[in-house]
Every structure is written in C-alpha cells, then in structure tokens.
Design an enzyme around this catalytic site. Structure first.
Site, mmCIF file in Angstrom:
data_model
loop_
_atom_site.group_PDB
_atom_site.id
_atom_site.type_symbol
_atom_site.label_atom_id
_atom_site.label_comp_id
_atom_site.label_asym_id
_atom_site.label_seq_id
_atom_site.Cartn_x
_atom_site.Cartn_y
_atom_site.Cartn_z
ATOM 1 C CG ASN A 140 29.897 75.492 5.697
ATOM 2 O OD1 ASN A 140 30.268 76.503 5.131
ATOM 3 N ND2 ASN A 140 30.737 74.538 6.086
ATOM 4 C CG HIS A 198 38.719 72.876 4.633
ATOM 5 N ND1 HIS A 198 37.431 72.569 4.228
ATOM 6 C CD2 HIS A 198 39.554 72.315 3.719
ATOM 7 C CE1 HIS A 198 37.495 71.855 3.120
ATOM 8 N NE2 HIS A 198 38.763 71.689 2.789
ATOM 9 C CG HIS A 199 33.758 77.071 2.796
ATOM 10 N ND1 HIS A 199 32.699 77.263 3.662
ATOM 11 C CD2 HIS A 199 33.589 77.984 1.798
ATOM 12 C CE1 HIS A 199 31.933 78.241 3.213
ATOM 13 N NE2 HIS A 199 32.454 78.702 2.089
ATOM 14 C CB ALA A 200 34.885 71.188 5.871
#
Length: 476
Positions: free
Chosen positions: A319, A133-135
């Site tokens: 991120n 997941h990008h989180a």
C-alpha cells in the site's frame, strides 16, 4: 523475503466480522469465458505477478509484522471458481451475487485472492469478479494486477522472455523472533523521532489537525524552526447521516456507467478537472439520496479521498496510499455552485497534501509496536465508529486505459470497482474507474443503512444530467 509494512498490516488488523478489507472489481465481458482457458492463462502470467503468488507467514507471538512467503504450487482450482445466475440473468441479480461474495473474508492460509466466473448473464455477456486483500495491494496496485492479466488484443500475448523473479524464503521462527524483539526495542526511539519531526506540522496532518490546540503547538514549533504555514482548511465535523456509525456484515452493490465524453464536456465548460466533476457528481447524488431519506444536512459531508503516493511509473509492492479528508458540498442546492465548492476544496486538499506528504502516516504506523497494532486498530475502529465517525463516505476516482482490453479473447466491456466500507469511513463507498470512453462506477453500501444501492447509482446519473444542463445554459 518481503515483509508487510505497518500500513499493510493495518488492513489485516482492523478486520472483524463486519469490517472486511477486500478490494475487488467486476468485469463485464462480451461472450463466455472458459474456466480452463482462464486457468491456463493464469498459470502463464502469475509467476510475473508477485502479489498473487504470496501468502502470509506470521511472526510467532505477533511480535512483528508478517512476512510474505512465495507459494510456488498455486491451487488454481481453489482460487478460480465459477457460478451461474438463474434466468433472466440481469444486472440486479449479478450485483446481488457480487454483494454476497464481497462480504466474505479471504482465507489467510492461502494467497489472498479469488476469481469468480459468473455465467448466465443476459445479452451474451458474463461477469468476472476478482477480489484481493487490501494488505496485498492498494487501489492503484490492484488495477495494475488486473492489467497484468489482460491483453490489448483478442490473441493472448506470450509470456515475457525473461525468467520471473523469485522471493527469498522468509526467516525461520528463531530469526523472526529476534528481529521482532529488536524492532520492539527500537520503537520508543522511533516514536520520539517521529514526534520531533511532526511537531511543526500538526495542523497539516488530517484528523490530528482537528484536535484542539494542535494549531497553537504547530505554530510555536514553526516559529522556532523558522518555517511557513500550510494552507488553512476548515474544521470538518462529520454530520450524522443514515449511513454513519458501525456497519453490519452485509453489503449491497450496484453499478452505473457514465459516458466519459459527457464528464469531459462538463470539465471543459466549467474549467475544472475530471476528478472535480466526479466528486461533484457524487455530491449531487448523495444530496438526492439524503433528501429522500431523512433530509439533507446543513453542512458539508466529510469524504475520505485516497491519494496515491506512487511516483509516475512506480509499481512498488503493498500500500502506497494516503487517506485525506475533504468537504463534500451536499448542502448546496445549485449544481454549479456545488461544483465550484468541490473544486476549491479539492485544490486546497492537494496543496496541503503537497506540503504535508503522507509519509507521516507510514512513519507513525512504523513507530507503533507490532504486537499492539492489532488490538489498537480494532479498538480504535470500534470506539470511533460508535461515537463520532470522522468520515461520512469514501469517494475515489481511478484513471484507467482508454482502449479496449481482452481476457482470453473475450472483450472487456466495463469494469466496476467494488471497494471497502468500514465503521470509521461510513456505510457508503463510491469508486469510479475510467475505461475505454466510459466512467464505470461501483457503489458499495451497508445493507441495513442503504438497502437499495441501485437508487444511489441512479442518482449519480441524475447528478451528471444536472451539470450537463447547466453547461448547455452557459453563455456563449
């Protein structure tokens, strides 16, 4: 006791049935890989890869951003799966399977990653599809996570001698609520401080700089502060294309490998960077596709281009990426002129990025009440996607190692990125990853907008050929 930043949490909040925040990679391996061997390798390595051993610990009532909670007893039978392709096991079948896997949301009750071994690929190869997941990670962090599971030789390296670090447990529910309320009380003051710092730079911040009057306000604030001006950028209204607007829940995926020495030949011949060549190849491919599907617009497309905020050697969590916008000269017929316009645009973006670091995006996100971020993100995505999307296409270029790597003794032949499309960023994402003398490009599209992603992948090869021909005709 790590906590998601506001930027990390945004990738959780904007997810819907159609906007899915999975970033992934498709590795093509030489030979076949045994699931039990891969699980044994993961059992050794995962204690040293924090992003893969954490799951979400939500704050009650959503008053604050979730925390990460260490999962000490990973269920590798859940996370590591295997499937087989029916004969003949060609690349198109592989891509179709990856399209389906990529469109599925990750279960938030588990650590946010999955690995699929894909057997039955022709030519004595197999696929290894990994999504996270990008989180949890950005594009650079995701490559680092993959690298932690790879070896530089056929024999797997032993685990590190030092003991892995362990996260402190997240606070209890009462402490979470207290911290969330304290953060909520401080948000207005933080927002005012952010506004005061950002006022002289409104015309330097992507998207905000397009708002009428932002340049006048920023100029007045700079005169008061006695500061200078950032490099000008043209207004970038995104033209409507067949891949603009709200996306569906279905994906298409295709891939292509371009020899890195050909890309470098163009780079050297025209005195540009490898990234300039990659962007120009994408522009040329999109021009070809648009010419065959409704016509080429009379103005540049607007590309969303991620920039890493990580310092060299930095491997911090979460991120650390900014999303800048750049004109992509699809309206220019001549490939050399297109390359030069791309180079100029990318240089201006880099100059502006250097003067207006994207910490403002993080500061702005941090100033918003966590309880409102989910609703705000989903509402903004829905509204912007249906009215005037600011971006036509996402394009990214991630540098990788230029030597062979191995997974459990199986050589990694190619590695294709499989990235994100959204209502706001458009129904096409083109991401390149350089590895061992090859530029491996993954193309993700919305199935309804661009039904045949392989056509666009083929256009990338044709666009590079156009530049190679132009380079051959340069005067000696």
């Amino acid at each position: 006791m790590p906590q998601l930043t506001a930027l990390d949490a945004q990738f959780l909040h904007f997810e819907t049935a159609t906007n899915i925040a999975n970033i992934a990679g498709l590795a093509i391996l030489e030979g076949d890989l045994n699931r039990a061997d891969l699980q044994a390798l993961l059992e050794q390595r995962l204690p040293y890869v924090p992003a893969l051993r954490r799951k979400l610990a939500p704050v009650p009532l959503g008053l604050d951003h979730p925390y990460w909670e260490q999962e000490d007893d990973l269920d590798l039978d859940y996370h590591v799966r295997e499937i087989g392709l029916p004969p003949p096991g060609d690349d198109h079948q592989l891509a179709e399977q990856v399209s389906r896997l990529h469109a599925r949301r990750l279960d938030r009750s588990h650590p946010l990653w999955e690995i699929y071994l894909i057997h039955g690929l022709s030519g004595g190869r197999m696929g290894l599809y990994t999504k996270i997941h990008h989180a949890a990670v950005d594009g650079i962090g995701g490559a680092d996570v993959l690298a932690a599971l790879l070896d530089m030789g056929p024999t797997p390296a032993p685990p590190p001698a030092e003991e892995p670090e362990h996260d402190a447990p997240p606070p209890g529910r009462a402490e979470m609520l207290a911290r969330g309320l304290a953060r909520l009380a401080g948000n207005p003051a933080q927002a005012l401080r952010f506004a005061a710092r950002a006022m002289p730079h409104l015309d330097e911040i992507p998207v905000v700089s397009w708002v009428p009057g932002s340049g006048v306000v920023a100029g007045l604030a700079r005169r008061v502060a006695g500061s200078g001006r950032a490099p000008d950028l043209p207004a970038l209204p995104a033209p409507r294309t067949p891949f603009s607007g709200p996306i569906s829940a279905h994906r298409r995926f295709a891939f292509v490998s371009l020899p890195l020495d050909e890309v470098k030949r163009v780079r050297k011949g025209f005195g540009v960077t490898v990234n300039d060549v990659v962007m120009a190849v994408c522009a040329g491919a999109l021009r070809r596709w648009l010419a065959a599907h409704g016509g080429v617009p009379q103005q540049p497309l607007v590309a969303g281009v991620p920039f890493s905020l990580r310092a060299v050697g930095e491997d911090g969590p979460g991120n650390q990426v900014a999303f800048m916008t750049a004109p992509l000269a699809v309206h220019v017929d001549d490939p050399v002129e297109r390359l030069h316009q791309v180079r100029e645009a990318m240089q201006r973006i880099k100059d502006r990025f250097a003067l207006a670091p994207a910490r403002w995006l993080r500061e702005f996100s941090e100033s918003m009440p966590a309880a409102l971020m989910g609703l705000a993100s989903r509402s903004a995505f829905g509204l912007v996607g249906q009215t005037a999307p600011p971006i036509n296409v996402a394009v990214s270029n991630v540098p990788g190692p230029q030597f062979p790597l191995y997974v459990c003794g199986a050589r990694l032949l190619t590695h294709y990125p499989v990235s994100v499309i959204t209502d706001v960023s458009g129904g096409v994402n083109i991401t390149a990853f350089s590895y061992d003398g090859s530029l491996d490009i993954g193309v993700v599209t919305d199935r309804k907008m661009v039904p045949d992603a392989w056509e666009l992948a083929g256009d990338l090869r044709e666009a590079l050929d156009d530049l190679l021909i132009a380079e051959e005709n340069l005067p000696q």
